[in-house]
Design an enzyme around this catalytic site. Structure first.
Site, short mmCIF file in Angstrom:
data_model
loop_
_atom_site.label_atom_id
_atom_site.label_comp_id
_atom_site.label_asym_id
_atom_site.label_seq_id
_atom_site.Cartn_x
_atom_site.Cartn_y
_atom_site.Cartn_z
NE ARG A 197 24.08 40.67 35.58
CZ ARG A 197 23.82 39.41 35.85
NH1 ARG A 197 23.59 39.03 37.09
NH2 ARG A 197 23.81 38.50 34.89
CE LYS A 235 25.64 31.64 37.38
NZ LYS A 235 26.17 32.85 38.06
CB THR A 236 24.66 34.50 30.81
OG1 THR A 236 23.87 34.18 31.95
CG2 THR A 236 23.76 34.55 29.59
CG ASP A 264 20.49 31.50 33.94
OD1 ASP A 264 21.40 31.04 34.65
OD2 ASP A 264 20.20 32.71 33.91
CB THR A 279 23.06 31.16 41.98
OG1 THR A 279 21.68 30.79 42.01
CG2 THR A 279 23.27 32.21 40.92
P1 ADP Z 1 25.88 35.40 35.21
O1 ADP Z 1 25.26 34.65 34.05
O2 ADP Z 1 26.90 34.60 35.95
O3 ADP Z 1 24.85 36.00 36.14
P2 ADP Z 1 26.79 37.19 33.13
O4 ADP Z 1 27.53 36.25 32.24
O5 ADP Z 1 25.43 37.63 32.66
O6 ADP Z 1 26.70 36.64 34.62
O7 ADP Z 1 27.75 38.48 33.34
C1 ADP Z 1 27.24 39.77 33.54
C2 ADP Z 1 28.01 40.78 32.72
O8 ADP Z 1 29.33 40.86 33.24
C3 ADP Z 1 28.17 40.40 31.25
O9 ADP Z 1 27.19 40.99 30.44
C4 ADP Z 1 29.54 40.94 30.89
O10 ADP Z 1 29.42 42.28 30.41
C5 ADP Z 1 30.28 40.97 32.20
N1 ADP Z 1 31.25 39.86 32.33
C6 ADP Z 1 31.06 38.70 33.00
N2 ADP Z 1 32.17 37.94 32.96
C7 ADP Z 1 33.10 38.64 32.27
C8 ADP Z 1 34.46 38.41 31.89
N3 ADP Z 1 35.11 37.28 32.27
N4 ADP Z 1 35.11 39.35 31.18
C9 ADP Z 1 34.47 40.50 30.83
N5 ADP Z 1 33.19 40.79 31.16
C10 ADP Z 1 32.50 39.88 31.86
#
Ligand code: ADP
Length: 340
Positions: free
Chosen positions: A218, A65-66, A110, A159
């Site tokens: 992650r 998401k981030t 977020d 989430t």
């Molecule tokens: P969320 O915000 O959903 O908790 P993040 O966007 O922070 O998750 O993702 C965590 C890590 O996973 C990121 O720093 C990145 O390194 C990796 N990641 C997430 N999605 C992808 C993707 N589609 N392709 C490559 N790496 C990804």
């Protein structure tokens, strides 16, 4: 676009390793349908020279998401401000970010399900009409002032999509659910990130790490970093299958990707609570931990792996859980077949 072009008052939250986060859509792995739809919306907005519609992402933690909130502004060629729902306790916490927006900028919130009602109501007019109404002064001197905002894109991440109110959810033109990653996609992420971390890895080892990473990028990043440390400290700095397996064994991450806490949960449910049904509070008290931690952080993965069931009478260990923990399934003394 180089990293430093994405100016921001509130930079992205401190990442475990910011170098691993993709900076452009083309660097992202998996989520093809979501990326395809977003690329169409971004392309069309750019052709019309308009701001991109508000975007809502929902899905479990660590799925990107981030990352989407980082790459979308990069594709649009605009800056982004990162905010977190729990820090927005009153409208005054949101107003500076709104009034300082540059045209077409992205504002990322977020955990948007955690903003209070008063903040949410401010967002309604901000999102719909790009304005906010503020009451200045007190008593009979109180006046409502309307502030025009620059057109902007709100990206919300949650989430818990179910906790968002209808009026807020409906104000997002683009809504995307992020799903867990396939083994192939996760293996590709491990391979690419090993290269970014400048560590040698073979395909089998990348697959081994991905298999134990809960279909979540992650988690894969964390496992990879640990295996890299292990390879550099206890081997000759190259990740081979034997090194990967040994490193994960030392970290107590098993073949399904369960960690110590997950196994302790299963052990408590099977050995102490005789397989259930057992209430979550009982399991939590026996493990000496908070029941919220179990229901939010431990149970979702055990449920997904079909190792436990949530029944109205409590948690129950499945046959697969007994097999995985290599514990004998007790004979039922009521003469009935096992329920699960
Ligand atoms: P969320 O915000 O959903 O908790 P993040 O966007 O922070 O998750 O993702 C965590 C890590 O996973 C990121 O720093 C990145 O390194 C990796 N990641 C997430 N999605 C992808 C993707 N589609 N392709 C490559 N790496 C990804």
């Amino acid at each position: 676009m180089p990293r430093d072009v994405i100016l921001s008052n509130n930079p992205a939250p401190e990442d475990d390793d910011p170098h691993l986060r993709p900076m452009r859509m083309a660097e992202m792995v998996g989520q093809r349908d979501v990326i395809n739809r977003l690329e169409i919306a971004i392309d069309a907005a750019k052709k019309r020279n308009e701001v991109l519609g508000h975007v809502l992402f929902d899905g479990p933690p660590g799925l990107g998401k981030t990352t989407f909130a980082t790459v979308i502004p990069a594709e649009m060629g605009v800056s982004v401000d990162f905010l977190s729902g729990p820090t927005l306790k009153a409208p005054k916490d949101l107003v500076p970010s709104l009034t300082n927006l540059r045209p077409k900028q992205v504002l990322f919130i977020d955990e948007i399900h955690r903003i209070p009602k008063s903040v949410e109501e401010y967002l309604y007019t901000a999102m719909e009409d790009f304005r906010i109404d503020m009451i200045l002064g007190e008593g009979i001197n109180a006046r409502t002032h309307t502030f025009k905002l620059k057109p902007f894109t709100l990206i919300g991440a949650t989430t818990r999509a179910g906790m968002l109110t209808g009026p807020l959810r409906d104000r997002f033109q683009i809504r995307e659910h992020l799903d867990f990653y396939s083994l192939d996609d996760l293996t590709e992420i491990v391979r690419r990130n090993a290269a970014k971390l400048k560590i040698e890895i073979d395909d089998q080892s990348a697959t081994e790490i991905a298999t134990r990473s809960r279909s979540t990028p992650r988690v894969a990043n964390n496992r990879l970093r640990w295996v890299r440390d292990y390879a550099q400290s206890r081997a000759d700095g190259v990740i081979t299958l034997a090194v990967a397996k040994e490193a994960l064994k030392v970290a107590e991450i098993d073949v399904l990707g369960l960690d110590r806490q997950d196994r302790k949960y299963l052990d408590t449910l099977i050995r102490i609570c005789l397989g259930g049904p057992t209430g979550i509070e009982t399991i939590a008290a026996t493990m000496n931990t908070a029941s919220d931690t179990l229901s939010d952080e431990v149970e979702p993965f055990l449920l997904r792996c079909e190792l436990i069931l949530r029944t109205p009478r409590g948690r129950v260990a499945t046959q697969k859980a007994y097999q995985h923990m290599e514990l004998p399934q007790p004979d039922r003394d009521d003469g009935q077949e096992p329920l699960f």
